[in-house]
Design an enzyme around this catalytic site. Sequence first.
Site, PDB file in Angstrom:
ATOM      1  CG  HIS A  58      -2.087  -0.908   1.135  1.00  0.00           C
ATOM      2  ND1 HIS A  58      -3.127  -0.889   2.024  1.00  0.00           N
ATOM      3  CD2 HIS A  58      -2.382  -1.877   0.234  1.00  0.00           C
ATOM      4  CE1 HIS A  58      -4.020  -1.800   1.687  1.00  0.00           C
ATOM      5  NE2 HIS A  58      -3.590  -2.418   0.606  1.00  0.00           N
ATOM      6  CD  GLU A  60      -2.166   4.060   3.140  1.00  0.00           C
ATOM      7  OE1 GLU A  60      -1.802   3.412   2.138  1.00  0.00           O
ATOM      8  OE2 GLU A  60      -3.331   4.055   3.567  1.00  0.00           O
ATOM      9  CB  CYS A  88      -6.516  -0.733   5.337  1.00  0.00           C
ATOM     10  SG  CYS A  88      -4.802  -1.328   5.255  1.00  0.00           S
ATOM     11  CB  CYS A  91      -1.966   1.612   6.266  1.00  0.00           C
ATOM     12  SG  CYS A  91      -1.566   0.805   4.690  1.00  0.00           S
TER      13      CYS A  91
END
Lengths: 151, 151
Positions: A58, A60, A88, A91
């Site tokens: 991801h 992040e 999410c 993260c």
Amino acid sequence: MALIEPFDDHYFMKKALQEAETAFELGEIPVGAVVTVNNRIIARAHNLTERLHDVTAHAEMQAITAAANFLGGKYLTDSTLYVTLEPCQMCAGALYWSQISRIVFGAADTTRGYQKMGTQLHPKTQVTSGIMETEAAQLLKRFFIERRNLN
Amino acid sequence: MALIEPFDDHYFMKKALQEAETAFELGEIPVGAVVTVNNRIIARAHNLTERLHDVTAHAEMQAITAAANFLGGKYLTDSTLYVTLEPCQMCAGALYWSQISRIVFGAADTTRGYQKMGTQLHPKTQVTSGIMETEAAQLLKRFFIERRNLN
């Protein structure tokens, strides 16, 4: 007349949105992120889960790793993360460990966002939401419409 | 006389514990993990957060990335993760995205483990806990005692 402050949340979220657009062009779910310290960008990243075959890629996560690498230490206590979509569980859990000082996100993720999932952030972390949320959400919506039409 | 099944949970947790011992020797909080498919180890990893200055470098995160890389796809739907300590929010969040079929952990983490934190796993994921928990917990305890004595 008010002085213009160029380095505001809108400015940095726009940079994160440019990262999201790069993800879009690569066929990735369009989420982008930048990390700043003292109004300077120290990390930029976009979602790469498809290209890397890696659910951990991801925007992040990559931004956290890159920022810590830049700083030479694992804590982001003086940093701000700008990300186009609400983080999410994964993260948010990584941000918890990083002790990041501030998170700014654009669009809310009402199904898998950390708030709905009940993930805990570090007590020191401040959160601002809704910055350029329309632009971030529209980019995501356009991505899923185009992908549906391709299948 | 019962047939001996060499490839049981104890066998693979012992491999994860060997990874944790490697982390210990490197001065890292001793947590280790392996991922298996059909009783074959496809990934091994240990905590590297200090060495990499990276809060995301937990054993599980590296094991997920390595296993997906081995399999050539991001989903771990036929895989089992063995990890010596209960996963945190971040790792459980990554495991959620991976749709892993099974998680086996050793010692519980009653303060920052995913169960205490309320992190959601994927509905398809089965969990077994307590395998070699004493060995895993003792290794962690020894690490923190030694580190305290060094400071």
